[in-house]
Motif scaffolding. Structure first.
Motif, mmCIF file in Angstrom:
data_model
loop_
_atom_site.group_PDB
_atom_site.id
_atom_site.type_symbol
_atom_site.label_atom_id
_atom_site.label_comp_id
_atom_site.label_asym_id
_atom_site.label_seq_id
_atom_site.Cartn_x
_atom_site.Cartn_y
_atom_site.Cartn_z
ATOM 1 N N TRP A 15 11.908 1.471 2.890
ATOM 2 C CA TRP A 15 11.129 2.366 2.009
ATOM 3 C C TRP A 15 11.658 2.292 0.581
ATOM 4 O O TRP A 15 10.882 2.323 -0.370
ATOM 5 C CB TRP A 15 11.188 3.824 2.487
ATOM 6 N N ALA B 169 2.620 4.052 5.484
ATOM 7 C CA ALA B 169 3.988 4.212 5.986
ATOM 8 C C ALA B 169 3.991 4.387 7.500
ATOM 9 O O ALA B 169 4.794 3.770 8.201
ATOM 10 C CB ALA B 169 4.644 5.418 5.320
ATOM 11 N N ARG B 170 3.076 5.191 7.987
ATOM 12 C CA ARG B 170 3.024 5.451 9.432
ATOM 13 C C ARG B 170 2.688 4.178 10.208
ATOM 14 O O ARG B 170 3.325 3.845 11.204
ATOM 15 C CB ARG B 170 1.993 6.544 9.717
ATOM 16 N N PRO C 267 8.927 -0.382 -3.717
ATOM 17 C CA PRO C 267 8.336 -0.532 -5.057
ATOM 18 C C PRO C 267 8.731 -1.839 -5.745
ATOM 19 O O PRO C 267 8.017 -2.316 -6.621
ATOM 20 C CB PRO C 267 8.902 0.670 -5.837
ATOM 21 N N GLN D 39 8.332 7.963 -0.996
ATOM 22 C CA GLN D 39 7.119 7.259 -1.425
ATOM 23 C C GLN D 39 6.825 7.516 -2.900
ATOM 24 O O GLN D 39 6.791 8.672 -3.341
ATOM 25 C CB GLN D 39 5.922 7.702 -0.587
ATOM 26 N N PRO D 40 6.599 6.435 -3.663
ATOM 27 C CA PRO D 40 6.237 6.644 -5.067
ATOM 28 C C PRO D 40 4.894 7.359 -5.153
ATOM 29 O O PRO D 40 4.038 7.174 -4.295
ATOM 30 C CB PRO D 40 6.121 5.217 -5.621
ATOM 31 N N ALA E 210 0.839 -1.207 0.000
ATOM 32 C CA ALA E 210 0.000 0.000 0.000
ATOM 33 C C ALA E 210 0.872 1.254 0.000
ATOM 34 O O ALA E 210 0.574 2.238 -0.677
ATOM 35 C CB ALA E 210 -0.926 -0.009 1.210
ATOM 36 N N TYR E 211 1.969 1.192 0.751
ATOM 37 C CA TYR E 211 2.916 2.321 0.755
ATOM 38 C C TYR E 211 3.460 2.551 -0.659
ATOM 39 O O TYR E 211 3.491 3.684 -1.156
ATOM 40 C CB TYR E 211 4.059 2.045 1.738
ATOM 41 N N ALA E 212 3.865 1.446 -1.292
ATOM 42 C CA ALA E 212 4.436 1.558 -2.644
ATOM 43 C C ALA E 212 3.402 2.082 -3.638
ATOM 44 O O ALA E 212 3.762 2.713 -4.632
ATOM 45 C CB ALA E 212 4.976 0.204 -3.098
ATOM 46 N N ALA E 213 2.114 1.829 -3.338
ATOM 47 C CA ALA E 213 1.054 2.292 -4.239
ATOM 48 C C ALA E 213 0.644 3.731 -3.939
ATOM 49 O O ALA E 213 -0.275 4.250 -4.564
ATOM 50 C CB ALA E 213 -0.148 1.361 -4.140
ATOM 51 N N GLY E 214 1.320 4.346 -2.934
ATOM 52 C CA GLY E 214 1.067 5.764 -2.680
ATOM 53 C C GLY E 214 0.152 6.058 -1.511
ATOM 54 O O GLY E 214 -0.208 7.213 -1.293
ATOM 55 N N ASP E 215 -0.241 5.016 -0.735
ATOM 56 C CA ASP E 215 -1.124 5.254 0.423
ATOM 57 C C ASP E 215 -0.331 5.955 1.528
ATOM 58 O O ASP E 215 0.615 5.382 2.072
ATOM 59 C CB ASP E 215 -1.660 3.897 0.913
ATOM 60 N N PRO E 216 -0.679 7.192 1.888
ATOM 61 C CA PRO E 216 0.138 7.928 2.864
ATOM 62 C C PRO E 216 0.031 7.383 4.290
ATOM 63 O O PRO E 216 0.953 7.563 5.090
ATOM 64 C CB PRO E 216 -0.411 9.357 2.778
#
Lengths: 196, 122
Positions: free
Chosen positions: A65, A28-29, A69, B44-45, A19-25
């Protein structure tokens, strides 16, 4: 930790990393709060120095991080992979230290406020344990910390250290014996003078 | 006393010490967590752009007719003529059923509902 819950946690971590790699902010947290405290605890206990442990934790998480991807099947769960990175970073720093001047384990400041006997006893025990851990060979120290302080299961430790489960069992057993001997010098700090 | 210092720590005492340390794990500072989160945000991408739905040439024609203020009935009549011409080439009958049975016909009805009223029965 039960195998099922470990697997569940691993798949949740993998889903968060995706989800992080897909851009979900938010991912990461959430992932950071699940993994970073464990990595930090390992680094503090391996290095006995909070500033260095923070650097190792930040660097290990940074690598997570960066690989996100391209994360497919790295052969390990995200937390296990990050533990392995952190273990290698700690080993590198310990080797660098040996080439330079030896570093004393960081000492917590004394808390001499009245009425803090229990806290002082706790801090003395923590210092004694840290000093005893520092006497262990690196691999034994890693194995003892991961097994007995981080509570990781032997198969996961085997993945982190890239050895067999049998080798982990042998390493932790030897590490525990060495630790008991090292701690014997600190019986007073541990409050064991009366045989308690 | 000196001889007490030489005693080994037994397994039970060692397990107690380790359990105490386990419960008192060193916690990361808020500043460290903030640095890690900032790294994550920096690396982040970007989320993939949402794909715009592809507009058919018929929808484009409808939009053009709207911009040119052409009466819908006129456009529908023109398209019906086009349909009859295309159908003639295939030898198929031209009727309402044949329009509704084809994807192209259905799309014409969707884009120009007035067309439905011009179709012959069948």
């Amino acid at each position: 930790m039960k195998a099922d819950s470990a697997r569940g946690t691993s798949s949740e971590d993998a889903a968060l990393l995706a989800a992080y790699a897909a851009g979900d902010p938010q991912a990461a947290r959430t992932l950071m709060l699940r993994i970073a405290p464990r990595i930090h605890a390992l680094a503090v206990r391996m290095l006995g120095d909070r500033a260095e442990a923070e650097d190792v934790t930040q660097e290990a998480m940074l690598r997570l991080w960066k690989i996100a991807p391209d994360w497919r099947d790295m052969g390990a769960a995200p937390a296990t992979w990050t533990y392995r990175v952190a273990a290698n970073l700690c080993t590198d720093r310990l080797r660098r230290r040996r080439r330079q001047a030896p570093l004393e384990p960081e000492m917590e400041p004394e808390d001499d406020r009245p009425g803090n006997e229990a806290r002082m006893q706790g801090a003395a025990r923590a210092r004694a344990l840290q000093a005893a851990l520092a006497e262990l060979p690196e691999r034994q120290r890693l194995a003892v910390i991961l097994r007995h302080l981080e509570g990781r299961p032997n198969p996961e430790i085997a993945e982190i250290l890239e050895i067999s489960v049998e080798a982990v069992e042998s390493l932790t057993a030897r590490g525990k014996r060495t630790l008991a001997k090292a701690l014997a010098k600190h019986r007073e700090a541990l409050g064991l003078i009366d045989g308690t | 006393m000196a001889h007490e210092r030489d005693l080994d720590i037994d397994d039970a005492a060692l397990d107690l010490i380790l359990a105490g340390a386990r419960a008192d794990a060193p916690l990361p500072s808020a500043a460290l967590l903030a640095r890690i989160e900032a790294d994550a945000a920096r690396l982040q991408p970007a989320p993939p752009p949402r794909a715009e739905p592809r507009r058919s040439w018929l929808a484009g024609l409808g939009a053009l007719a709207g911009r040119l203020a052409l009466p819908a009935g006129l456009v529908a009549a023109g398209l019906t003529g086009l349909w009859i011409g295309l159908s003639a080439g295939t030898g198929a009958d031209f009727n309402g059923a044949s329009v509704y049975d084809s994807a192209f016909g259905l799309q014409m009805i969707y884009e120009f509902p007035a067309l439905a009223g011009l179709l012959p029965e069948g």
